[in-house]
Design a protein around this motif. Structure first.
Motif, PDB file in Angstrom:
ATOM      1  N   ALA A   1       0.830  -1.209   0.000  1.00  0.00           N
ATOM      2  CA  ALA A   1       0.000   0.000   0.000  1.00  0.00           C
ATOM      3  C   ALA A   1       0.860   1.253   0.000  1.00  0.00           C
ATOM      4  N   HIS A   2       1.899   1.280   0.823  1.00  0.00           N
ATOM      5  CA  HIS A   2       2.763   2.459   0.889  1.00  0.00           C
ATOM      6  C   HIS A   2       3.536   2.657  -0.409  1.00  0.00           C
ATOM      7  N   GLU A   3       3.985   1.566  -1.022  1.00  0.00           N
ATOM      8  CA  GLU A   3       4.732   1.666  -2.280  1.00  0.00           C
ATOM      9  C   GLU A   3       3.872   2.252  -3.401  1.00  0.00           C
ATOM     10  N   HIS A   4       2.559   1.944  -3.384  1.00  0.00           N
ATOM     11  CA  HIS A   4       1.684   2.311  -4.498  1.00  0.00           C
ATOM     12  C   HIS A   4       0.725   3.460  -4.146  1.00  0.00           C
ATOM     13  N   GLY A   5       0.945   4.099  -3.024  1.00  0.00           N
ATOM     14  CA  GLY A   5       0.110   5.232  -2.653  1.00  0.00           C
ATOM     15  C   GLY A   5      -1.341   4.852  -2.414  1.00  0.00           C
ATOM     16  N   ILE A   6      -1.574   3.639  -1.937  1.00  0.00           N
ATOM     17  CA  ILE A   6      -2.933   3.144  -1.712  1.00  0.00           C
ATOM     18  C   ILE A   6      -3.383   3.524  -0.302  1.00  0.00           C
ATOM     19  N   THR A   7      -4.557   4.123  -0.213  1.00  0.00           N
ATOM     20  CA  THR A   7      -5.134   4.469   1.090  1.00  0.00           C
ATOM     21  C   THR A   7      -6.540   3.917   1.273  1.00  0.00           C
ATOM     22  N   ASP A   8      -7.257   3.681   0.177  1.00  0.00           N
ATOM     23  CA  ASP A   8      -8.659   3.258   0.213  1.00  0.00           C
ATOM     24  C   ASP A   8      -8.728   1.736   0.227  1.00  0.00           C
ATOM     25  N   VAL A   9      -9.095   1.166   1.383  1.00  0.00           N
ATOM     26  CA  VAL A   9      -8.972  -0.278   1.602  1.00  0.00           C
ATOM     27  C   VAL A   9     -10.278  -0.864   2.134  1.00  0.00           C
ATOM     28  N   ALA A  10     -10.620  -2.063   1.652  1.00  0.00           N
ATOM     29  CA  ALA A  10     -11.782  -2.805   2.139  1.00  0.00           C
ATOM     30  C   ALA A  10     -11.314  -4.053   2.874  1.00  0.00           C
ATOM     31  N   ASP A  11     -11.767  -4.231   4.100  1.00  0.00           N
ATOM     32  CA  ASP A  11     -11.535  -5.444   4.876  1.00  0.00           C
ATOM     33  C   ASP A  11     -12.762  -6.329   4.670  1.00  0.00           C
ATOM     34  N   VAL A  12     -12.618  -7.382   3.887  1.00  0.00           N
ATOM     35  CA  VAL A  12     -13.740  -8.244   3.533  1.00  0.00           C
ATOM     36  C   VAL A  12     -13.720  -9.478   4.437  1.00  0.00           C
ATOM     37  N   GLY A  13     -14.804  -9.649   5.195  1.00  0.00           N
ATOM     38  CA  GLY A  13     -14.822 -10.644   6.260  1.00  0.00           C
ATOM     39  C   GLY A  13     -14.194 -10.060   7.502  1.00  0.00           C
TER      40      GLY A  13
END
Length: 231
Positions: free
Chosen positions: A78-90
């Motif tokens: 996530a940090h490498e790709h600038g990802i902040t919007d995350v879904a925890d499924v289950g």
């Protein structure tokens, strides 16, 4: 990756939530195992929809450190790709999701409508005024996140191919652990970490995404996939 500094605070939250129905003896993992076995036998297929003991089990699980390598793997990507919007499924009782919120990620949790989800909403409302971050699983159908992850979830699903498809249509990237079945891990009939048919699961995953990263969390394999539907 802990919501609170120690597990005693987590037990205090659960005790406040359950009130007079809180059972302090179930904070002992050995006692809890016997309780879960009895629930498993009594509830059958409705275990995950009705179990109260699972609230205690997931609290223990969050503090065992078993999932630490998975979240290190996820956070690095996530940090490498600038990802902040995350879904925890289950998401269960959403202790992991709440801990990820503390790292700065914008996390939403999704699961079956059950006692775990009710407790997750209550706790996030109490701690963060953020009950709106917890959703029924079917709500994921209309959402799109940068990344979705599922820890020890595929083995529980009634329809693993359907869940795989949902994950890849709801996120650009999907992070999963693939766990073998270890019969020595269980203490009774309540098998809360069922095994996976890896040949079938990998075929289903490959239909919807490309494997881009692999990690290890013995005996699990950690995987990251890029959805074929990614813009």
């Amino acid at each position: 990756m802990r919501v609170y500094a120690d597990i005693s605070t987590a037990w205090q939250r659960l005790a406040t939530y359950l009130g007079t129905e809180f059972c302090p003896e179930l904070t002992d993992f050995t006692v809890l195992r016997a309780f879960l076995d009895a629930e498993w036998t009594r509830l059958g297929a409705a275990f995950y929809e009705q179990s109260v003991g699972y609230l205690y089990d997931l609290t223990h699980f969050h503090y065992m450190g078993v999932k630490d390598p998975f979240f290190d793997f996820l956070l690095e990507f996530a940090h490498e790709h600038g990802i902040t919007d995350v879904a925890d499924v289950g998401c269960g009782i959403a202790l992991d999701a709440q801990a990820l919120l503390h790292t700065g990620l914008d996390v939403h949790g999704y699961d079956l409508d059950n006692p775990c989800l009710d407790y997750a909403r209550w706790r996030l409302s109490r701690d963060l005024n953020a009950a709106q971050r917890i959703h029924a699983l079917e709500d994921l159908i209309n959402q799109r996140h940068q990344l979705a992850y599922a820890v020890d979830v595929l083995g529980h699903a009634d329809d693993p191919p359907g869940l795989v498809e949902l994950l890849f249509t709801a996120a650009d990237y999907v992070c999963l652990n693939l766990a073998p079945h270890d019969p020595d891990h269980r203490y009774g009939p309540a098998d809360l970490h069922p095994g996976l048919d890896h040949e079938r699961v990998l075929a289903d995953l490959s239909k919807h995404g490309d494997l881009i990263r692999v990690g290890t969390q013995a005996p699990n394999v950690l995987t990251l996939w890029r959805s074929h539907l990614r813009p």
